[in-house]
Design an enzyme around this catalytic site. Structure first.
Site, PDB file in Angstrom:
ATOM      1  N   HIS A 109       0.820  -1.174   0.093  1.00  0.00           N
ATOM      2  CA  HIS A 109       0.064   0.159   0.145  1.00  0.00           C
ATOM      3  C   HIS A 109       0.919   1.440   0.033  1.00  0.00           C
ATOM      4  O   HIS A 109       2.118   1.363  -0.331  1.00  0.00           O
ATOM      5  CB  HIS A 109      -1.180  -0.039   1.213  1.00  0.00           C
ATOM      6  CG  HIS A 109      -1.638  -1.305   1.146  1.00  0.00           C
ATOM      7  ND1 HIS A 109      -2.555  -1.765   0.341  1.00  0.00           N
ATOM      8  CD2 HIS A 109      -1.555  -2.505   2.191  1.00  0.00           C
ATOM      9  CE1 HIS A 109      -3.028  -2.915   0.857  1.00  0.00           C
ATOM     10  NE2 HIS A 109      -2.534  -3.403   1.712  1.00  0.00           N
ATOM     11  N   GLU A 146      -1.679   0.090   8.113  1.00  0.00           N
ATOM     12  CA  GLU A 146      -0.809  -0.913   7.668  1.00  0.00           C
ATOM     13  C   GLU A 146       0.346  -0.219   6.833  1.00  0.00           C
ATOM     14  O   GLU A 146       1.436  -0.725   6.736  1.00  0.00           O
ATOM     15  CB  GLU A 146      -1.692  -1.690   6.922  1.00  0.00           C
ATOM     16  CG  GLU A 146      -0.946  -3.067   6.097  1.00  0.00           C
ATOM     17  CD  GLU A 146      -1.562  -3.777   5.187  1.00  0.00           C
ATOM     18  OE1 GLU A 146      -1.191  -4.715   4.871  1.00  0.00           O
ATOM     19  OE2 GLU A 146      -2.766  -3.575   4.831  1.00  0.00           O
ATOM     20  N   HIS A 201       3.457  -6.797   4.346  1.00  0.00           N
ATOM     21  CA  HIS A 201       2.035  -6.698   4.636  1.00  0.00           C
ATOM     22  C   HIS A 201       1.647  -6.809   6.126  1.00  0.00           C
ATOM     23  O   HIS A 201       2.436  -7.441   6.940  1.00  0.00           O
ATOM     24  CB  HIS A 201       0.942  -7.304   3.824  1.00  0.00           C
ATOM     25  CG  HIS A 201       0.927  -6.844   2.259  1.00  0.00           C
ATOM     26  ND1 HIS A 201       0.064  -5.908   2.010  1.00  0.00           N
ATOM     27  CD2 HIS A 201       1.918  -6.851   1.223  1.00  0.00           C
ATOM     28  CE1 HIS A 201       0.163  -5.784   0.532  1.00  0.00           C
ATOM     29  NE2 HIS A 201       1.452  -6.423   0.117  1.00  0.00           N
ATOM     30  N   GLU A 283       2.536 -11.507   5.540  1.00  0.00           N
ATOM     31  CA  GLU A 283       1.372 -10.919   6.501  1.00  0.00           C
ATOM     32  C   GLU A 283       2.047 -11.101   7.938  1.00  0.00           C
ATOM     33  O   GLU A 283       2.006 -12.131   8.429  1.00  0.00           O
ATOM     34  CB  GLU A 283       0.228 -11.491   6.381  1.00  0.00           C
ATOM     35  CG  GLU A 283      -0.346 -11.319   5.005  1.00  0.00           C
ATOM     36  CD  GLU A 283      -1.038  -9.831   4.371  1.00  0.00           C
ATOM     37  OE1 GLU A 283      -1.098  -9.173   5.424  1.00  0.00           O
ATOM     38  OE2 GLU A 283      -1.471  -9.994   3.541  1.00  0.00           O
TER      39      GLU A 283
END
Length: 319
Positions: A109, A146, A201, A283
């Site tokens: 992101h 995040e 992430h 993650e």
């Protein structure tokens, strides 16, 4: 003079001294020869040419294990109880040189995505289907994004990898108005001819779901997607990453994904589908779980996460 004896005459005293010296000199010489033949004094493990006697430290030596009762808040090694700067496990090899290796880190992101909803919501081709360019990512219940987490961990990992000689490139460093889109993220790694790509992430699963997991590319073909050449090396990369991340952070593989192994195979992610070089996603934890969030928002823990990622990449590139 004890026992009523008289001192020796001058001539006799000189003769006696000569006799004593004549006996001592050969004995001392013989002792010196014996000492030399066994290499002199103990060198405490010194090695190398030149015989300096100074201790040498192997480039693959590991630090002593941390104290079990110490706090790791400072992120330092030794008495603090935190893992070593390299993220290594006691008794295992530390980071080897990565000179000549190219690593691409993809911080998931972009902190500015939220300011460009129309741009990031447009569709892009990921080979097997179309998906939105990007998303804003998730956040903790307290509002820690995040996108901020991924940039911080990625920058820390970059520092460690560059210290080992790697050339490290980012897909974005908070320096773009938004994105890049998922297809461009893959293309950045491809054009760099990267030896490894890791997309960082944090998950947004339900509260109570804990742990981290690594996402591997599924073997897919369609449109511009063909992962047949990277599935095997990507799995190797993912396995090294899983191992080192768990050791460095103390986190456990997520039980809410797949079979609980910590490895998840997916064919719906453009960043993986369109990659032509070994690539995985990690993650690092669940931002919506309070216990995981406490770790993800802790700077010392993020330092350990970065060390685990850097060491996993290092292990993979030194296979």
């Amino acid at each position: 003079m004890s026992n009523g004896s008289f001192p020796p005459e001058p001539g006799r005293r000189g003769g006696t001294l000569a006799i004593v010296l004549a006996a001592l000199i050969p004995a001392c010489f013989a002792g010196w020869l014996l000492w030399s033949s066994v290499g002199g004094a103990k060198d405490d493990g010194a090695g190398g040419a030149g015989g300096t006697g100074a201790p040498t430290t192997s480039s693959t030596s590991s630090p002593p294990p941390p104290s079990s009762g110490a706090s790791g808040a400072s992120g330092a090694s030794g008495a603090s109880g935190a893992p070593s700067p390299s993220g290594d496990v006691p008794g295992e090899a530390s980071g080897k040189t990565l000179k000549g290796k190219v690593v691409v880190i993809d911080p998931g992101h972009n902190p500015h995505n939220r300011d460009h909803p129309s741009q990031i919501s447009r569709s892009v081709d990921i080979g097997t289907e179309e998906k939105e360019c990007d998303t804003t990512g998730t956040a903790t219940n307290s509002g820690y994004p995040e996108a901020s987490f991924t940039l911080d961990v990625a920058r820390r990992a970059r520092t460690l990898l560059e210290a080992r000689g790697a050339t490290v490139r980012f897909t974005q460093d908070g320096d773009r108005p938004y994105g890049p889109c998922v297809d461009e993220r893959a293309e950045i790694g491809n054009k760099a001819h990267a030896d490894a790509v890791v997309s960082v992430h944090a998950d947004g699963a339900a509260a109570g779901e804990r742990g981290f997991h690594v996402i591997l590319p599924k073997s897919v073909r369609g449109g511009g997607a063909d992962t047949s050449a990277i599935t095997v090396p990507s799995r190797h990369l993912g396995e090294r990453l899983l191992d080192r991340f768990e050791r460095a952070t103390g986190s456990e593989p997520a039980q809410y994904i797949g079979d609980g192994s910590g490895l998840d195979v997916r064919g719906d992610l453009g960043g993986l589908n369109l990659s032509t070089v070994p690539k995985v996603f990690i993650e690092c934890g669940n931002m919506r779980d309070s216990q995981d969030a406490a770790e993800l928002t802790d700077a010392a823990w993020r330092g350990r996460a970065a060390r685990g990622i850097a060491q996993g990449i290092t292990d993979f590139l030194n296979e």
